[in-house]
Motif scaffolding. Sequence first.
Motif, short mmCIF file in Angstrom:
data_model
loop_
_atom_site.label_atom_id
_atom_site.label_comp_id
_atom_site.label_asym_id
_atom_site.label_seq_id
_atom_site.Cartn_x
_atom_site.Cartn_y
_atom_site.Cartn_z
N HIS A 75 0.83 -1.21 0.00
CA HIS A 75 0.00 0.00 0.00
C HIS A 75 0.87 1.26 0.00
O HIS A 75 2.04 1.22 0.36
N ILE A 76 0.22 2.33 -0.42
CA ILE A 76 0.72 3.68 -0.21
C ILE A 76 -0.50 4.44 0.31
O ILE A 76 -1.49 4.58 -0.41
N LYS A 77 -0.43 4.88 1.56
CA LYS A 77 -1.55 5.60 2.17
C LYS A 77 -1.16 7.05 2.39
O LYS A 77 -0.14 7.34 3.01
N PHE A 78 -1.97 7.94 1.85
CA PHE A 78 -1.79 9.37 2.07
C PHE A 78 -2.78 9.82 3.13
O PHE A 78 -3.97 9.53 3.04
N ASN A 79 -2.29 10.53 4.13
CA ASN A 79 -3.13 11.10 5.16
C ASN A 79 -2.63 12.52 5.41
O ASN A 79 -1.72 12.73 6.20
N LYS A 80 -3.23 13.46 4.67
CA LYS A 80 -2.81 14.87 4.69
C LYS A 80 -1.35 14.95 4.22
O LYS A 80 -1.05 14.59 3.11
N ASP A 81 -0.42 15.36 5.10
CA ASP A 81 0.98 15.51 4.69
C ASP A 81 1.83 14.29 5.07
O ASP A 81 3.03 14.27 4.83
N SER A 82 1.20 13.27 5.63
CA SER A 82 1.92 12.05 6.00
C SER A 82 1.66 10.96 4.97
O SER A 82 0.64 10.95 4.28
N VAL A 83 2.61 10.04 4.92
CA VAL A 83 2.49 8.92 3.99
C VAL A 83 2.97 7.65 4.67
O VAL A 83 3.89 7.68 5.49
N ASP A 84 2.31 6.55 4.36
CA ASP A 84 2.68 5.23 4.86
C ASP A 84 2.89 4.35 3.62
O ASP A 84 1.94 4.07 2.89
N VAL A 85 4.15 3.95 3.39
CA VAL A 85 4.49 3.17 2.20
C VAL A 85 4.94 1.78 2.64
O VAL A 85 5.81 1.64 3.51
N PHE A 86 4.36 0.76 2.02
CA PHE A 86 4.78 -0.62 2.22
C PHE A 86 4.68 -1.31 0.86
O PHE A 86 3.59 -1.67 0.42
N LEU A 87 5.82 -1.43 0.18
CA LEU A 87 5.86 -2.00 -1.17
C LEU A 87 6.89 -3.13 -1.23
O LEU A 87 8.00 -2.97 -0.73
N PRO A 88 6.53 -4.24 -1.86
CA PRO A 88 7.54 -5.27 -2.07
C PRO A 88 8.56 -4.77 -3.10
O PRO A 88 8.22 -3.96 -3.96
N TYR A 89 9.78 -5.24 -2.99
CA TYR A 89 10.82 -4.79 -3.92
C TYR A 89 11.42 -5.99 -4.64
O TYR A 89 11.77 -6.99 -4.01
N PHE A 90 11.56 -5.86 -5.94
CA PHE A 90 12.17 -6.88 -6.77
C PHE A 90 13.22 -6.19 -7.63
O PHE A 90 12.88 -5.41 -8.51
N GLY A 91 14.45 -6.44 -7.34
CA GLY A 91 15.51 -5.78 -8.10
C GLY A 91 16.83 -5.92 -7.38
O GLY A 91 16.99 -6.73 -6.47
N VAL A 92 17.76 -5.08 -7.78
CA VAL A 92 19.12 -5.14 -7.24
C VAL A 92 19.29 -4.04 -6.22
O VAL A 92 19.00 -2.88 -6.47
N GLY A 105 11.69 -4.92 1.48
CA GLY A 105 10.76 -4.08 0.74
C GLY A 105 11.05 -2.61 0.93
O GLY A 105 12.00 -2.22 1.62
N ILE A 106 10.23 -1.79 0.30
CA ILE A 106 10.32 -0.34 0.45
C ILE A 106 9.31 0.06 1.52
O ILE A 106 8.11 -0.10 1.32
#
Length: 177
Positions: A75-92, A105-106
Amino acid sequence: MKIFKNIELRRSLSASFLFFSLFLLIACGSSNTAIDNENFKELQELVSKGQFEIENNLAYPNNGGNINLIGNPNHIKFNKDSVDVFLPYFGVRHSGGSYGSDQGGIKYEGIAKNIKTSEQPEKDRIEITFEALKDGESLDFRVTLYPNNNVRTYVISSQRTTISYEGKLSEFEENEN
């Protein structure tokens, strides 16, 4: 003489068909524009409230191909000026992180730094850019929102190869966890 009448009749029918086709094209196009304008206004309202969430269904690592994320929490959750990012990462990953770390993850939770929103009605999209810094890793995000609730997210990292995601936009309430 009969040949000339047939040619005139064909021209008349061709002109009528062309006029009718043009009329249908214009009529259908204007109604789609009205719907698109309404959808863009709804997107503007959602972004201006500042409380929305993105769930991605595809990841595009820099080395090509795509990875289906359906069933994988993200997810990427926006709450006004805050953000909560939880993304799987595939790469180097070029640096940072540690062996056995759960930081594959990110992940970021906090104030979105240098957040900018750019409305582009001529391109039928809204673009949000922001930066985050976590554990020495600098992350630059570019999130492109479309009126049909599709989203494209690009993440550029100081320690990893670039990755992008495709997903869906939805509204959430502040009390949702």
